[in-house]
Scaffold this active site. Structure first.
Site, PDB file in Angstrom:
ATOM      1  N   GLU A  17      -6.255   6.912  -1.001  1.00 15.98           N
ATOM      2  CA  GLU A  17      -6.195   5.685  -0.201  1.00 15.98           C
ATOM      3  C   GLU A  17      -6.829   4.520  -0.951  1.00 15.98           C
ATOM      4  O   GLU A  17      -6.326   3.396  -0.912  1.00 15.98           O
ATOM      5  CB  GLU A  17      -6.890   5.894   1.143  1.00 15.98           C
ATOM      6  CG  GLU A  17      -6.155   6.810   2.100  1.00 15.98           C
ATOM      7  CD  GLU A  17      -4.740   6.349   2.383  1.00 15.98           C
ATOM      8  OE1 GLU A  17      -4.531   5.138   2.617  1.00 15.98           O
ATOM      9  OE2 GLU A  17      -3.836   7.203   2.352  1.00 15.98           O
TER      10      GLU A  17
ATOM     11  N   HIS B  76       0.845  -1.200   0.000  1.00 19.27           N
ATOM     12  CA  HIS B  76       0.000   0.000   0.000  1.00 19.27           C
ATOM     13  C   HIS B  76       0.881   1.250   0.000  1.00 19.27           C
ATOM     14  O   HIS B  76       0.642   2.193  -0.772  1.00 19.27           O
ATOM     15  CB  HIS B  76      -0.907  -0.040   1.228  1.00 19.27           C
ATOM     16  CG  HIS B  76      -1.689   1.207   1.464  1.00 19.27           C
ATOM     17  ND1 HIS B  76      -3.013   1.344   1.081  1.00 19.27           N
ATOM     18  CD2 HIS B  76      -1.350   2.381   2.070  1.00 19.27           C
ATOM     19  CE1 HIS B  76      -3.446   2.542   1.439  1.00 19.27           C
ATOM     20  NE2 HIS B  76      -2.454   3.193   2.043  1.00 19.27           N
ATOM     21  N   GLU B  77       1.905   1.264   0.834  1.00 13.85           N
ATOM     22  CA  GLU B  77       2.791   2.427   0.914  1.00 13.85           C
ATOM     23  C   GLU B  77       3.645   2.563  -0.344  1.00 13.85           C
ATOM     24  O   GLU B  77       3.865   3.678  -0.833  1.00 13.85           O
ATOM     25  CB  GLU B  77       3.683   2.329   2.157  1.00 13.85           C
ATOM     26  CG  GLU B  77       2.935   2.188   3.473  1.00 13.85           C
ATOM     27  CD  GLU B  77       1.916   3.291   3.710  1.00 13.85           C
ATOM     28  OE1 GLU B  77       2.099   4.405   3.163  1.00 13.85           O
ATOM     29  OE2 GLU B  77       0.932   3.040   4.431  1.00 13.85           O
TER      30      GLU B  77
ATOM     31  N   HIS C 134       1.622   4.267  -2.935  1.00 11.25           N
ATOM     32  CA  HIS C 134       1.572   5.717  -2.762  1.00 11.25           C
ATOM     33  C   HIS C 134       2.777   6.377  -3.445  1.00 11.25           C
ATOM     34  O   HIS C 134       2.641   7.393  -4.127  1.00 11.25           O
ATOM     35  CB  HIS C 134       1.588   6.069  -1.275  1.00 11.25           C
ATOM     36  CG  HIS C 134       0.236   6.068  -0.628  1.00 11.25           C
ATOM     37  ND1 HIS C 134      -0.841   6.760  -1.146  1.00 11.25           N
ATOM     38  CD2 HIS C 134      -0.212   5.492   0.519  1.00 11.25           C
ATOM     39  CE1 HIS C 134      -1.886   6.602  -0.348  1.00 11.25           C
ATOM     40  NE2 HIS C 134      -1.532   5.828   0.659  1.00 11.25           N
TER      41      HIS C 134
END
Length: 293
Positions: A222, A139-140, A143
């Site tokens: 997100e 997930h990071e 980003h």
């Protein structure tokens, strides 16, 4: 990913300091064009200062420690996982850091895709399974790959510009109305103390209202970062990670760090001011594949 209130507070502080310097030195532009140029310079200046300092500010805020050389199996697994996912996402290897916190959380930040940082809490490493932790890291990484910090900087720069411009236009009107004795033909912004006081208050108020825009972007990204994680490690792993977050501790990071973390606070005065969508909405979006198309 690294994002919002710390970013917003830094921007706000820069704008207030610039405003104070301008007011004390008497550098007040009486033309709309001049004011707009000043607002653009200072509005984007605050955003880029925040962006360039983002890694340092984030690590300092949480007391994070960058892993220069893995000291144990856990750190070795973390560094290897980040390296593998960075290659899959097509970005340079980020710096990897660990910070001490009981809650399950992680964030990413950095001025560029190829000069970034991924940090995870000790609570995440202790309380998540390897598959769940892998999904959070993905997930990071997403980003970073999506360039969210740069996009946020541009959005915040535009928001800052309008906040400065509108607040100072209104401050000039208020100062001229409340204390503006001036000779014929003399240009003046009225009482300088009134001007500075009104401009500062309006910048704070408009800055808070403008945060609705950046909060919306934070929530929107997100969903895309969740989808990016699902593509890197699988949808079920990301869903499992979000379900684990529902049972985690209340995040202990400073309020200013909430927008930078995967697990934002769920309690807020309004969803308009939430940095993250509710976890149930994120899980549902993954199950329906809404952002995976």
């Amino acid at each position: 990913m690294m994002r919002i209130a710390l970013f917003l507070l830094t921007n706000l502080a820069v704008m207030v300091v610039f405003g104070l310097v301008l007011s004390l030195t008497g550098i007040q532009s009486s033309s709309v064009q001049g004011l707009m140029i000043m607002a653009l310079l200072f509005g984007f200046g605050g955003s880029f200062v925040s962006l360039l300092m983002s890694k340092w500010m984030a690590l300092r805020s949480v007391g994070g420690e960058v892993i220069e050389q893995p000291r144990n199996e856990r750190e070795r697994w973390l560094v290897n996982t980040v390296a593998t996912q960075a290659r899959q996402a097509g970005i340079a290897m980020p710096q990897v850091a660990i910070y001490h916190a009981p809650d399950i959380n992680a964030f990413a930040t950095g001025a560029r895709r190829d000069a970034s940082l991924v940090a995870v809490s000790t609570g995440l490493l202790q309380n998540m399974s390897p598959d769940e932790a892998e999904a959070v890291i993905a997930h990071e990484i997403s980003h970073i790959a999506n360039g969210d910090m740069v996009t946020m900087t541009l959005i915040q720069g535009v928001v800052n510009t309008f906040v400065i411009f509108i607040s100072r236009i209104l401050a000039q009107l208020a100062a001229g109305f409340m204390g503006g004795n001036r000779d014929e033909g003399e240009e003046s912004n009225g009482n300088p103390l009134i001007y500075f006081a009104v401009a500062t208050v309006l910048e704070l108020v408009f800055g808070i209202l403008a945060s609705i825009i950046t909060m919306w972007f934070s929530r929107h990204r997100e969903f895309h970062a969740d989808a990016g994680s699902a593509k890197l490690v699988g949808r079920e792993k990301m869903i499992a990670a979000l379900q684990r977050l529902k049972t985690s501790y209340e995040p202990q990071e400073a309020t200013s760090m909430m927008a930078f973390c995967i697990n934002g606070k769920s309690k807020s005065l309004s969803e308009l001011f939430m940095t993250h969508p509710p976890l149930d909405k994120r899980i549902e979006a993954l199950r329906t594949g809404e952002y995976l198309k």
